[in-house]
Design a protein around this motif. Structure first.
Motif, short mmCIF file in Angstrom:
data_model
loop_
_atom_site.label_atom_id
_atom_site.label_comp_id
_atom_site.label_asym_id
_atom_site.label_seq_id
_atom_site.Cartn_x
_atom_site.Cartn_y
_atom_site.Cartn_z
N LYS A 182 -8.90 -11.08 12.08
CA LYS A 182 -7.65 -10.50 12.58
C LYS A 182 -6.52 -10.73 11.58
N TRP A 183 -6.49 -11.91 10.98
CA TRP A 183 -5.48 -12.22 9.98
C TRP A 183 -5.67 -11.34 8.74
N LEU A 184 -6.91 -11.13 8.35
CA LEU A 184 -7.18 -10.28 7.20
C LEU A 184 -6.73 -8.84 7.47
N LYS A 185 -6.97 -8.35 8.69
CA LYS A 185 -6.53 -7.00 9.04
C LYS A 185 -5.01 -6.90 9.00
N ASN A 186 -4.32 -7.94 9.44
CA ASN A 186 -2.86 -7.94 9.38
C ASN A 186 -2.38 -8.00 7.93
N GLU A 206 -8.72 -5.53 -5.76
CA GLU A 206 -7.48 -6.28 -5.99
C GLU A 206 -6.32 -5.33 -6.23
N ARG A 207 -6.55 -4.27 -6.96
CA ARG A 207 -5.49 -3.29 -7.22
C ARG A 207 -5.01 -2.66 -5.92
N LEU A 208 -5.93 -2.29 -5.07
CA LEU A 208 -5.55 -1.69 -3.79
C LEU A 208 -4.86 -2.70 -2.89
N ALA A 209 -5.34 -3.94 -2.87
CA ALA A 209 -4.76 -4.96 -2.00
C ALA A 209 -3.31 -5.27 -2.38
N VAL A 210 -3.04 -5.41 -3.67
CA VAL A 210 -1.67 -5.72 -4.09
C VAL A 210 -0.76 -4.53 -3.80
N THR A 211 -1.26 -3.31 -3.90
CA THR A 211 -0.46 -2.13 -3.59
C THR A 211 -0.15 -2.06 -2.10
N LEU A 212 -1.15 -2.28 -1.26
CA LEU A 212 -0.93 -2.25 0.18
C LEU A 212 0.03 -3.34 0.62
N ARG A 213 -0.09 -4.51 0.00
CA ARG A 213 0.81 -5.61 0.36
C ARG A 213 2.25 -5.30 -0.04
N TYR A 214 2.41 -4.67 -1.18
CA TYR A 214 3.75 -4.28 -1.62
C TYR A 214 4.35 -3.25 -0.67
N GLU A 218 -13.21 -2.06 7.09
CA GLU A 218 -14.01 -0.87 6.82
C GLU A 218 -13.17 0.24 6.19
N ASP A 219 -11.95 0.40 6.68
CA ASP A 219 -11.06 1.41 6.11
C ASP A 219 -10.63 1.03 4.70
N PHE A 220 -10.42 -0.26 4.46
CA PHE A 220 -10.07 -0.74 3.13
C PHE A 220 -11.22 -0.48 2.15
N ASP A 221 -12.43 -0.79 2.56
CA ASP A 221 -13.58 -0.58 1.68
C ASP A 221 -13.81 0.90 1.39
N TYR A 222 -13.50 1.76 2.36
CA TYR A 222 -13.63 3.20 2.13
C TYR A 222 -12.66 3.66 1.04
N LEU A 223 -11.43 3.14 1.09
CA LEU A 223 -10.45 3.50 0.06
C LEU A 223 -10.87 2.97 -1.31
N ARG A 245 -10.08 -13.01 0.75
CA ARG A 245 -10.85 -12.05 1.53
C ARG A 245 -12.14 -12.65 2.07
N SER A 246 -12.91 -13.32 1.20
CA SER A 246 -14.22 -13.82 1.63
C SER A 246 -14.09 -14.83 2.76
#
Length: 431
Positions: free
Chosen positions: A64-68, A103-111, A75-80, A55-56
């Motif tokens: 753009k790659w991070l958004k994909n 990390e918990r949210l990121a792995v869930t969204l990726r799944y 901003e929407d990710f940080d709000y969640l 992420r950093s």
């Protein structure tokens, strides 16, 4: 002699039982012993994991790659993350630091976005497979709990229903329409000892999601978890929406005249021919031996109802876990689908570049353009609809009259659209 033999047998039996208990206790203790506290390949997560590196770096070098990767804006990710923190944040102990909410949210969204196996996600996030499984189930349930009241709320007042209906009239030329309803199959692995309960007419195991959407592709109502073998009519008859519409506990608006008409007409929900015909639920005429007026009505209804088809296509295109059988229990699959539905509404509301105009079907002035999701998914990747029920019975006369009144309205100069005759000649339905 007999007494000595009896005592000897009893002692031998006692020794055998004692030995067996000791062996079971030792086996239980050995089973609890782990080879390591943290798998060696996963011990560098603090230095090489998602939050510390991916992420950093991507946020600075390639946003753009991070958004994909996240399927949403940062901003929407940080709000969640902020909303989820009170629900899934774990305490720091003297043994190790907890996995962060991000990390918990990121792995869930990726799944949800990729449908990757837990083994694949383990190599990306440096988390154990069992840990990932628990994280996804917990986070999906938390997402639905914190977002449903704000982003997945069925209208509860007459004014809110009228607003939905006015939007349908503005976008899809269908007055007094308060939603489009449909049911879809979500493929799952067959649970143990389930028999044929989840086995549907398409010859795979599934659960049913019943959804109603508005004119802007947002869910108004979602019910998940019915057995795959059930029909649309059967699922609808047992869902809370059916009972709420029947006794009008959701403040459905009173009938009002259609534009340029004098007689009041009830507000309706449009659906396909798998549903029963009601005064508040419109379905198409039978496609056998149709006259032109029936074809025109079916086209106009299909044009309004197509929004729910597009919603299911967009969800399957963006959240690809829906495109393969979920290898989880039905209750966990239900939590995953509900999380996807509420995320769909959340991303549309936040305008997170989640859906473009070219992604959905368009029928402006009678020129039909297929949405990108149809090309991407193909016929095999689309979520199959529920089979029609064979025991719906004959509809009531007042329901038949409501449908015929709408049909007659679409043939009047102020109710027709100029291209409906050409589109009807080409095809009965929208596309």
């Amino acid at each position: 002699m007999n007494r000595k033999k009896t005592i000897g047998i009893a002692c031998a039996a006692l020794c055998l039982v004692t030995t067996l208990k000791a062996w079971k206790e030792k086996r239980r203790q050995l089973r609890k012993v782990k080879a390591w506290w943290i798998r060696p390949g996963l011990r560098n997560r603090d230095r090489c994991g998602f939050y510390t590196t991916l992420r950093s770096k991507l946020e600075i070098q390639d946003p753009k790659w991070l958004k994909n990767f996240l399927r949403m804006k940062v901003e929407d990710f940080d709000y969640l993350v902020e909303r989820l923190t009170p629900y899934i944040c774990k305490k720091t102990t003297s043994f190790r630091k907890p996995i962060s909410v991000g990390e918990r949210l990121a792995v869930t969204l990726r799944y949800l976005a990729t449908g990757d196996s837990f083994s694949s996600l383990m190599t990306v996030f440096l988390l154990g497979k069992t840990t990932i499984c628990h994280i996804i189930h917990e986070t999906c349930a938390a997402l639905y709990a914190i977002l449903k009241d704000e982003f997945l709320k069925i209208p509860s007042t007459t004014e809110e229903w009228v607003t939905v209906a006015d939007r349908f009239e503005q976008r899809w030329n269908f007055p007094n329409c308060c939603g489009a309803l449909d049911g879809k199959h979500i493929a799952i692995q067959a649970p143990a000892h389930c028999g044929s309960e989840y086995f549907n007419y398409k010859k795979f195991n599934s659960i049913v999601v019943m959804g109603m959407v508005d004119a802007d592709y947002k869910f108004l109502f979602v019910e998940v978890g019915a057995y795959g073998r059930e029909s649309d009519g059967g699922v609808f008859a047992r869902c809370p929406l059916s009972a709420a519409l029947a006794d009008n506990s959701i403040n459905f608006p009173a009938p009002r005249p259609l534009p340029h008409e004098a007689d009041p007409m009830p507000f309706v929900i449009v659906a396909d021919d798998a549903f029963p015909l009601k005064t508040y639920l419109l379905k198409p005429f039978s496609y056998r031996e149709q006259v032109m007026s029936y074809k025109i009505f079916n086209y106009r209804l299909s044009r309004a109802r197509n929004v729910v088809e597009n919603v299911s296509g967009i969800c399957a295109s963006r959240f690809r876990i829906l495109r393969r059988p979920m290898d989880v229990k039905p209750d966990y699959a239900k939590a995953i689908v509900l999380a996807i539905c509420v995320l769909h509404n959340y991303l549309l509301t936040r305008k997170s570049v989640y859906m473009r105009r070219s992604d959905v079907d368009d029928d402006t002035n009678g020129v039909a353009v297929r949405g990108n999701w149809r090309t991407e998914l193909g016929e095999n990747g689309m979520l199959p609809s529920i089979s029609p029920s064979s025991i719906l019975g004959r509809p009531a006369d007042n329901a038949i009259n409501v449908r015929e009144n709408f049909m007659e309205y679409f043939l009047t100069p102020h109710g027709e659209v100029g291209w409906q005759y050409n589109r009807t000649i080409l095809h009965n339905s929208f596309l």
